[in-house]
Scaffold this active site. Structure first.
Site, PDB file in Angstrom:
ATOM      1  N   HIS A  55       0.846  -1.203   0.000  1.00 27.15           N
ATOM      2  CA  HIS A  55       0.000   0.000   0.000  1.00 27.15           C
ATOM      3  C   HIS A  55       0.874   1.243   0.000  1.00 27.15           C
ATOM      4  O   HIS A  55       2.093   1.146   0.093  1.00 27.15           O
ATOM      5  CB  HIS A  55      -1.019  -0.018   1.144  1.00 27.15           C
ATOM      6  CG  HIS A  55      -0.437   0.071   2.524  1.00 27.15           C
ATOM      7  ND1 HIS A  55       0.359  -0.910   3.067  1.00 27.15           N
ATOM      8  CD2 HIS A  55      -0.545   1.034   3.481  1.00 27.15           C
ATOM      9  CE1 HIS A  55       0.699  -0.569   4.300  1.00 27.15           C
ATOM     10  NE2 HIS A  55       0.180   0.605   4.573  1.00 27.15           N
ATOM     11  N   HIS A  57       1.340   3.936   1.965  1.00 23.44           N
ATOM     12  CA  HIS A  57       1.823   4.710   3.114  1.00 23.44           C
ATOM     13  C   HIS A  57       3.344   4.874   3.071  1.00 23.44           C
ATOM     14  O   HIS A  57       4.072   3.984   2.631  1.00 23.44           O
ATOM     15  CB  HIS A  57       1.399   4.038   4.431  1.00 23.44           C
ATOM     16  CG  HIS A  57      -0.045   4.278   4.758  1.00 23.44           C
ATOM     17  ND1 HIS A  57      -0.773   3.460   5.597  1.00 23.44           N
ATOM     18  CD2 HIS A  57      -0.906   5.250   4.351  1.00 23.44           C
ATOM     19  CE1 HIS A  57      -2.015   3.914   5.692  1.00 23.44           C
ATOM     20  NE2 HIS A  57      -2.125   4.996   4.940  1.00 23.44           N
ATOM     21  N   ASP A  59       5.712   4.718   5.148  1.00 20.25           N
ATOM     22  CA  ASP A  59       6.600   3.739   5.792  1.00 20.25           C
ATOM     23  C   ASP A  59       6.645   2.420   5.020  1.00 20.25           C
ATOM     24  O   ASP A  59       7.249   1.448   5.465  1.00 20.25           O
ATOM     25  CB  ASP A  59       6.192   3.514   7.257  1.00 20.25           C
ATOM     26  CG  ASP A  59       4.783   2.974   7.420  1.00 20.25           C
ATOM     27  OD1 ASP A  59       3.862   3.470   6.734  1.00 20.25           O
ATOM     28  OD2 ASP A  59       4.590   2.038   8.234  1.00 20.25           O
ATOM     29  N   HIS A  60       6.008   2.388   3.832  1.00 19.34           N
ATOM     30  CA  HIS A  60       6.042   1.186   2.983  1.00 19.34           C
ATOM     31  C   HIS A  60       6.624   1.478   1.596  1.00 19.34           C
ATOM     32  O   HIS A  60       7.100   0.571   0.933  1.00 19.34           O
ATOM     33  CB  HIS A  60       4.637   0.577   2.861  1.00 19.34           C
ATOM     34  CG  HIS A  60       4.080   0.166   4.193  1.00 19.34           C
ATOM     35  ND1 HIS A  60       3.971  -1.142   4.579  1.00 19.34           N
ATOM     36  CD2 HIS A  60       3.677   0.906   5.258  1.00 19.34           C
ATOM     37  CE1 HIS A  60       3.496  -1.197   5.827  1.00 19.34           C
ATOM     38  NE2 HIS A  60       3.311   0.038   6.251  1.00 19.34           N
ATOM     39  N   HIS A 113      -7.458  -1.111   5.440  1.00 16.58           N
ATOM     40  CA  HIS A 113      -6.445  -0.193   5.991  1.00 16.58           C
ATOM     41  C   HIS A 113      -6.321   0.989   5.037  1.00 16.58           C
ATOM     42  O   HIS A 113      -6.359   2.151   5.451  1.00 16.58           O
ATOM     43  CB  HIS A 113      -5.131  -0.946   6.157  1.00 16.58           C
ATOM     44  CG  HIS A 113      -3.993  -0.118   6.665  1.00 16.58           C
ATOM     45  ND1 HIS A 113      -3.951   0.373   7.953  1.00 16.58           N
ATOM     46  CD2 HIS A 113      -2.843   0.303   6.070  1.00 16.58           C
ATOM     47  CE1 HIS A 113      -2.820   1.063   8.118  1.00 16.58           C
ATOM     48  NE2 HIS A 113      -2.141   1.033   6.986  1.00 16.58           N
ATOM     49  N   ASP A 132       0.004  -4.033   6.163  1.00 17.24           N
ATOM     50  CA  ASP A 132      -0.669  -3.585   7.381  1.00 17.24           C
ATOM     51  C   ASP A 132      -2.113  -4.088   7.442  1.00 17.24           C
ATOM     52  O   ASP A 132      -2.964  -3.466   8.090  1.00 17.24           O
ATOM     53  CB  ASP A 132      -0.683  -2.049   7.453  1.00 17.24           C
ATOM     54  CG  ASP A 132       0.690  -1.460   7.728  1.00 17.24           C
ATOM     55  OD1 ASP A 132       1.647  -2.225   7.938  1.00 17.24           O
ATOM     56  OD2 ASP A 132       0.786  -0.220   7.739  1.00 17.24           O
ATOM     57  N   HIS A 170       5.003  -4.767  10.507  1.00 20.84           N
ATOM     58  CA  HIS A 170       5.386  -4.058  11.738  1.00 20.84           C
ATOM     59  C   HIS A 170       5.583  -5.006  12.911  1.00 20.84           C
ATOM     60  O   HIS A 170       4.922  -6.047  13.000  1.00 20.84           O
ATOM     61  CB  HIS A 170       4.304  -3.045  12.144  1.00 20.84           C
ATOM     62  CG  HIS A 170       4.212  -1.854  11.247  1.00 20.84           C
ATOM     63  ND1 HIS A 170       5.005  -0.745  11.384  1.00 20.84           N
ATOM     64  CD2 HIS A 170       3.408  -1.607  10.177  1.00 20.84           C
ATOM     65  CE1 HIS A 170       4.699   0.143  10.449  1.00 20.84           C
ATOM     66  NE2 HIS A 170       3.731  -0.354   9.693  1.00 20.84           N
TER      67      HIS A 170
HETATM   68 FE    FE Z   1       2.716   0.698   8.080  1.00 16.71          FE
HETATM   69 ZN    ZN Z   2      -0.010   1.510   6.560  1.00 20.81          ZN
END
Ligand code: FE
Ligand code: ZN
Length: 256
Positions: A55, A57, A59-60, A113, A132, A170
């Site tokens: 996805h 985001h 942090d990905h 998400h 996530d 995570h």
């Molecule tokens: Fe994440």
């Molecule tokens: Zn995420």
């Protein structure tokens, strides 16, 4: 045979490298940042073939563009999120098959998400990369989806073979477990697992991957049919979607 390496990144992210020894092809799943991925690639003498994004985001996808610039890899992401996946080259959706050497991954659409979240299942390696959507003892927050959408997504993943390893993005397991114990305190498998999780974290060891079998026995978000959970939520015999929704909203409000 696939080799899978887990690379800690940022505060609590995991990036994965998937390497097919015969062809030499390598994929990086959800590169939060480029540097640690480049270091592990160099240490193993591997060249990056693909980035697989679950996805959009930060942090990905944070490492996408630098990895593409430095390695010439191609970036794979959801066909429903072309504008938000930096550098996307290959757009995929439900049931798409992606080849990595002689192995292949099947794509699942798992919205909830985010509206275009996807997961990658390498059946031959019993490996699910679920970003996530599903976590060890937990699930992702519903930023762009309804509880019903997320429950349908989780039902797809829950139907995979129990020996499937759950490579989530995570290290949230300890906090997730603390919450799980508040709604299913008599679950023996959960109590035993939490003791193991605490010990692993005390030694700074990852609790990921788990197996789907463990999650089915202990993760409250896969267990809306649990009589104990239903009873503790005051929802005996309620629809699993509603129990899932209530569990999710209680987790949102929970402070470990
Ligand atoms: Fe994440
Ligand atoms: Zn995420």
């Amino acid at each position: 045979m696939l080799e899978i390496l887990q690379i800690p990144a940022l505060k609590d992210n995991y990036v994965y490298l998937i390497h097919d020894g015969e062809s030499g092809e390598t994929a990086a799943v959800d590169p939060a940042e480029a540097d640690p991925v480049l270091q592990v690639l160099a240490a193993n003498g591997w060249e990056l073939t693909y980035v697989l994004n679950t996805h959009h985001h930060g942090d990905h996808v944070g490492g996408n563009l630098e990895l593409k610039r430095r390695t010439g890899c191609r970036i794979v992401g959801s066909e429903r999120d072309l504008e938000r996946i930096p550098g996307i080259d290959i757009a995929v959706g439900e049931a798409a098959i992606l080849k990595l050497g002689n192995s292949e991954a099947r794509v699942f659409d798992v919205p909830g998400h985010t509206r275009a979240h996807i997961a990658f299942w390498f059946a031959g390696a019993d490996a699910l990369f679920c970003g996530d959507t599903l976590f060890a003892l937990g699930c992702g927050r519903l930023f762009e989806g309804t509880p019903k959408e997320m429950w349908r997504s989780i039902e797809k993943l829950r139907a995979l073979p129990p020996e499937t390893k759950i490579y989530c993005a995570h290290e949230y397991t300890r906090a997730n477990g603390r919450f799980a114990l508040t709604i299913e305190p008599e679950n023996t498998a959960l109590k035993e697992r939490m003791a193991e999780v605490l010990e692993l974290r005390r030694r700074n060891q990852p609790t990921v991957p788990s197996t789907l079998k463990e999650e089915l026995a202990t993760n409250p978000f896969l267990r809306p049919e649990s009589e104990e959970i239903q009873s503790n939520l005051g929802m005996t015999n309620a629809d699993p979607v509603d129990v899932f929704a209530e569990t999710r909203s209680r987790k949102d409000a929970f402070r470990a």
